[in-house]
Design a protein around this motif. Structure first.
Motif, PDB file in Angstrom:
ATOM      1  N   UNK A   1       0.922  -1.217   0.125  1.00 54.31           N
ATOM      2  CA  UNK A   1      -0.018   0.096   0.028  1.00 54.31           C
ATOM      3  C   UNK A   1       0.818   1.247   0.048  1.00 54.31           C
ATOM      4  N   UNK A   2       0.110   2.388  -0.418  1.00 56.63           N
ATOM      5  CA  UNK A   2       1.052   3.531  -0.656  1.00 56.63           C
ATOM      6  C   UNK A   2       1.640   4.144   0.890  1.00 56.63           C
ATOM      7  N   UNK A   3       0.948   3.759   2.064  1.00 57.73           N
ATOM      8  CA  UNK A   3       1.308   4.432   3.142  1.00 57.73           C
ATOM      9  C   UNK A   3       2.103   3.292   4.074  1.00 57.73           C
ATOM     10  N   UNK A   4       3.504   2.821   3.661  1.00 53.58           N
ATOM     11  CA  UNK A   4       4.082   1.904   4.429  1.00 53.58           C
ATOM     12  C   UNK A   4       5.514   2.109   4.812  1.00 53.58           C
ATOM     13  N   UNK A   5       6.009   1.861   5.748  1.00 52.55           N
ATOM     14  CA  UNK A   5       7.250   2.224   6.293  1.00 52.55           C
ATOM     15  C   UNK A   5       8.535   1.952   5.035  1.00 52.55           C
ATOM     16  N   UNK A   6       8.330   0.887   4.665  1.00 56.75           N
ATOM     17  CA  UNK A   6       9.509   0.439   3.728  1.00 56.75           C
ATOM     18  C   UNK A   6       9.603   1.618   2.465  1.00 56.75           C
ATOM     19  N   UNK A   7       8.327   1.911   2.034  1.00 55.13           N
ATOM     20  CA  UNK A   7       8.334   2.797   1.054  1.00 55.13           C
ATOM     21  C   UNK A   7       8.845   4.196   1.498  1.00 55.13           C
ATOM     22  N   UNK A   8       8.499   4.465   2.597  1.00 56.30           N
ATOM     23  CA  UNK A   8       8.739   5.795   3.151  1.00 56.30           C
ATOM     24  C   UNK A   8      10.349   5.905   3.606  1.00 56.30           C
ATOM     25  N   UNK A   9      10.676   4.907   3.975  1.00 56.38           N
ATOM     26  CA  UNK A   9      12.115   4.904   4.308  1.00 56.38           C
ATOM     27  C   UNK A   9      12.927   4.957   3.299  1.00 56.38           C
ATOM     28  N   UNK A  10      12.668   4.157   1.965  1.00 56.02           N
ATOM     29  CA  UNK A  10      13.431   4.288   0.974  1.00 56.02           C
ATOM     30  C   UNK A  10      13.264   5.540   0.031  1.00 56.02           C
ATOM     31  N   UNK A  11      12.270   6.293   0.200  1.00 57.30           N
ATOM     32  CA  UNK A  11      11.975   7.278  -0.539  1.00 57.30           C
ATOM     33  C   UNK A  11      12.819   8.700   0.339  1.00 57.30           C
ATOM     34  N   UNK A  12      12.673   8.395   1.652  1.00 59.97           N
ATOM     35  CA  UNK A  12      13.677   9.364   2.516  1.00 59.97           C
ATOM     36  C   UNK A  12      15.085   9.207   2.245  1.00 59.97           C
ATOM     37  N   UNK A  13      15.500   7.984   2.067  1.00 61.20           N
ATOM     38  CA  UNK A  13      17.130   7.695   1.822  1.00 61.20           C
ATOM     39  C   UNK A  13      17.373   8.425   0.479  1.00 61.20           C
ATOM     40  N   UNK A  14      16.613   8.070  -0.573  1.00 66.82           N
ATOM     41  CA  UNK A  14      16.834   8.442  -2.086  1.00 66.82           C
ATOM     42  C   UNK A  14      16.867  10.308  -1.894  1.00 66.82           C
ATOM     43  N   UNK A  15      15.945  10.747  -1.226  1.00 63.16           N
ATOM     44  CA  UNK A  15      16.212  12.242  -1.123  1.00 63.16           C
ATOM     45  C   UNK A  15      17.191  12.616  -0.415  1.00 63.16           C
TER      46      UNK A  15
END
Length: 162
Positions: free
Chosen positions: A109-123
């Motif tokens: 799903x859109x609001x999951x911690x793995x996606x959020x962490x990988x997005x923040x790391x990429x940023x």
């Protein structure tokens, strides 16, 4: 891409501009999501980033759309050469983060911690590259493969002898 230094090298200046473009795109997508709740622009921008990085890694960095834009801004001036091997490692790291973000979003799903962490790391990686001129992936490459990196900005990967 040039081969003047015994290995393929690329001018670091358009690469930094490219990182700034990618940083701005994903940041805009995140702000749009926060404002509207629509995740579609994030998918589109992460898809674009993935394609851009794949072009750099598998074909040739000069065909990357964002590096081409960066080249427009840096036509004059002295190039700051950096080895392609460490940049390819850094780009692969970014591609893995983008793919983890997209795949975990589809699976969890859109609001999951793995996606959020990988997005923040990429940023963070894009911000360090574009604003501070620090390629974290290149530094990791130097740590993982200490005998391999050559042609770093300002001679930062040259072996110093006492």
């Amino acid at each position: 891409m040039h081969f003047d230094h015994g290995i393929p090298v690329i001018d670091e200046r358009p690469v930094r501009i490219s990182a700034g473009i990618l940083f701005g795109l994903i940041l805009l997508a995140i702000f749009n999501f926060m404002r509207t709740g629509d995740f579609t622009p994030i998918y589109l921008f992460v898809g674009f980033i993935s394609i851009d990085l794949l072009i750099r890694i598998l074909i040739n960095p000069k065909f990357s759309p964002t590096i081409a834009i960066g080249n427009l801004f840096t036509r004059s001036g002295t190039p700051h050469w950096i080895g392609i091997p460490q940049k390819k490692f850094a780009w692969t790291l970014g591609l893995v983060l983008a793919l983890v973000m997209v795949s975990s979003t589809f699976l969890l799903g859109e609001r999951n911690p793995i996606a959020s962490l990988s997005c923040m790391a990429c940023l963070m990686l894009l911000m360090y590259e574009s604003i501070f001129g620090v390629c974290v992936g290149c530094t990791l490459y130097g740590k993982l493969f200490p005998n391999k990196p050559t042609v770093c900005p300002d001679g930062s990967c040259e072996i110093k002898t006492a």
